[in-house]
Design an enzyme around this catalytic site. Structure first.
Site: not given
Ligand code: FBP
Length: 548
Positions: A206, A203-204, A177, A253, A82, A146
């Site tokens: 979250d 990075k995240t 991940d 998440r 993300g 991803r």
């Molecule tokens: P990462 O763990 O890859 O940083 O992604 C975080 C996130 O933004 C979460 O908060 C959210 O649940 C998820 O990605 C949403 O995923 P997508 O972008 O595939 O809809």
């Protein structure tokens, strides 16, 4: 066509991110200091057996000093998972870092995530291209994806790409991940005597990729400030019109770091923390009752309005729902095609229920149809439930509405609006903190590459103390790993850092929440400021300030 940009974009391109003093003299002026050997956070024997070549490496710190053997480097950068504000700054940090070693150095940006690495699809980044993206939000310079790296054929393809392009290092800029993928790739390269290093960058949005050396991932600061700004505005609207409850689901998440941070920045009437719900083993009914208590108490004071924050991953922490999701994850592996082929939700539920325990089947049956369908959706490539697609905020509005109606003492009105803030914050212009921090992480990744360190995550710590005093270095990725069940199998993965219920950030929130429930103590943080006094522009998150 000429590249058109907003006035702010143009102004941000001129911003020079600050670097910790150990990195200020470039790659020729930095040396590595090795610390003690490390251990994984759990399941040490299993992780050691799976990562025999990279397990136990020391934490490293960078110090100013004359570096030896500085050479031109070719580094491949991958944006993974993300979006998070600061991704382009990591790349500019890598770029400026390797160029400080030699103008001959090159940065190749692999396209659209780890898939681009496997397929060998990249674009070379030059001065002109890099300068267009400095300090900008988004991952659109090279794209993200991803794709999970797990098959031997993918690893072999990565070896070919590394050899063909004479890569000194691959930098995977990702969350838990993606950094797990990077660690597995680093181990594979080492086993096969491939000289290319593989390092990660935390990075995240979250906020859940951290340990004592990685105080926060980049992106959390900007995303939380963006949501806090919006929620402050909503709180002010609620307090002006005095007629709506606003239920806001916040991305993040599993972990509730974003919810907690935003609550500390805005002081809403209700904020659920998933980790607490799990610790108290609360049922869905108890969660609903807790919110209804606040709604009822406010209504008794004539206040039929308020703001409630709901962490995205809540459903995974309510014990009966957690058990259901775990069983669904395993059951879906065997009957995904059959479930997908059924056109109606009740048919899908009937098929999957045969593979569930009686208790979980009963929980699934009782949920509204929309939520049932959302729980049965495809998992992401890493086996995670796509919690951003589960409309918990709507579920809670429905259930709280029913609950207050049942209560004889409730004489008020309950009109509620739902919101979901997630994608709105992931590509915001990085705050000054994220611009500086992500740039320093990228620069540190270049130092790790220069020193042929592999299986590391770039780290910059001491973040409360002003950029000059930040401590740059690297942490072995295996240190963050444990064994978890994914797609029905035990796998080595980075352990998510959840909200610490004994930590200072949660304690501060817990101390004040009863008062915030009754009153309108809302704070209105306003939009992120990029230019102006340092106390406004360079402010760090409450979570970091409190050292949580
Ligand atoms: P990462 O763990 O890859 O940083 O992604 C975080 C996130 O933004 C979460 O908060 C959210 O649940 C998820 O990605 C949403 O995923 P997508 O972008 O595939 O809809």
């Amino acid at each position: 066509m000429p590249h058109t940009r907003s006035t702010l974009c143009n102004a941000r391109i001129g911003y020079q991110p600050k670097l910790p003093s150990s990195l200020k003299n470039g790659l020729t002026g930095v040396v590595v200091e090795k610390g003690e050997a490390t251990e994984s956070v759990a399941d040490q024997e299993k992780i050691k057996a799976l990562f025999p070549n990279t397990y136990g490496a020391p934490v490293v710190k960078f110090k100013s000093g004359a570096a030896e053997g500085v050479r031109p480097l070719t580094v491949g950068a991958v944006l993974s998972g993300g979006q998070a504000p600061g991704g382009h700054n990591v790349i500019s940090g890598i770029y400026d870092g390797v160029k400080s070693a030699s103008k001959e150095s090159r940065v190749l940006g692999f396209l659209n995530g780890p898939g681009g690495l496997v397929d060998g699809k990249f674009m070379e980044i030059d001065d002109e291209l890099m300068d267009k993206y400095r300090n900008s939000g988004g991952f659109d310079l090279i794209g993200s994806g991803r794709t999970k790296l797990e098959d031997e054929s993918q690893f072999k393809a990565c070896i070919e790409v590394a050899n063909k392009n004479n890569l000194d290092a691959i930098v995977v800029i990702g969350g838990d991940d993606s950094n797990t993928n990077a660690a597995v790739l680093a181990e594979y390269f080492k086993t096969n005597n491939v000289a290319c290093s593989v390092v990660g960058c935390p990075k995240t949005i979250d906020g859940d990729l951290k340990n004592k050396h990685i105080e926060t991932p980049f992106g959390f600061d900007t995303a939380a400030k963006t949501y806090a700004s919006l929620i402050g505005n909503i709180a002010r609207d609620a307090n002006s019109a005095k007629k709506y409850w606003h239920f806001v689901k916040l991305m993040g998440r599993s972990a509730s770091h974003i919810g907690l941070e935003v609550a500390l920045q805005t002081q809403p009437n209700v904020c659920l923390i998933s980790e607490e719900v799990e610790a108290k083993q609360m049922t869905l009914g108890q969660v609903v009752a807790e919110i209804a208590d606040v709604v009822e108490a406010r209504a008794a004071e004539g206040k039929n309005f308020g703001v409630a924050l709901i962490p995205e991953g809540l459903v995974e922490f309510i014990p009966e729902m957690k058990a259901l999701i775990k069983e669904l994850n395993d059951a879906l592996v065997g009957c995904e095609a059959e479930v997908e082929a059924a056109s109606k939700v009740d048919e899908k539920v009937a098929i999957i229920s045969k593979h569930l325990s009686e208790d979980s089947a009963a929980v699934l049956m009782e949920l509204p149809e929309g939520i049932q369908a959302q729980l049965l959706l495809d998992r992401d490539p890493h086996g995670n439930v796509q919690v951003s697609l589960i409309e918990t905020e709507k579920l809670l509005i429905e259930l709280v509405g029913k609950e207050v109606k049942k209560r004889p003492g409730f004489k008020g009105k309950f009109k509620a609006l739902n919101h979901f803030f997630g994608y709105e914050g992931r590509c915001a212009h990085p705050s000054n903190f994220d611009s500086d921090y992500a740039y320093a992480l990228g620069y540190s990744a270049a130092v790790l590459a220069q020193n042929k360190l592999t299986g590391y995550i770039s780290s910059v710590s001491n973040l409360k103390s002003g950029v000059d005093n930040w401590e740059a270095g690297g942490v072995p990725t295996s240190m963050l790993m444990n064994i978890e069940r994914r797609h029905g199998e035990d796998k080595p993965v980075i352990q998510k850092a959840l909200v610490d219920l004994e930590g200072p950030a949660f304690k501060k929130f817990a101390e004040h929440r009863d008062e915030w429930a009754k009153t309108e103590s809302y704070l209105y943080p306003g939009a992120i400021q990029y230019f102006g006094p340092p106390e406004v522009c360079d402010a760090i998150t409450e979570t970091l300030k409190l050292g949580a």
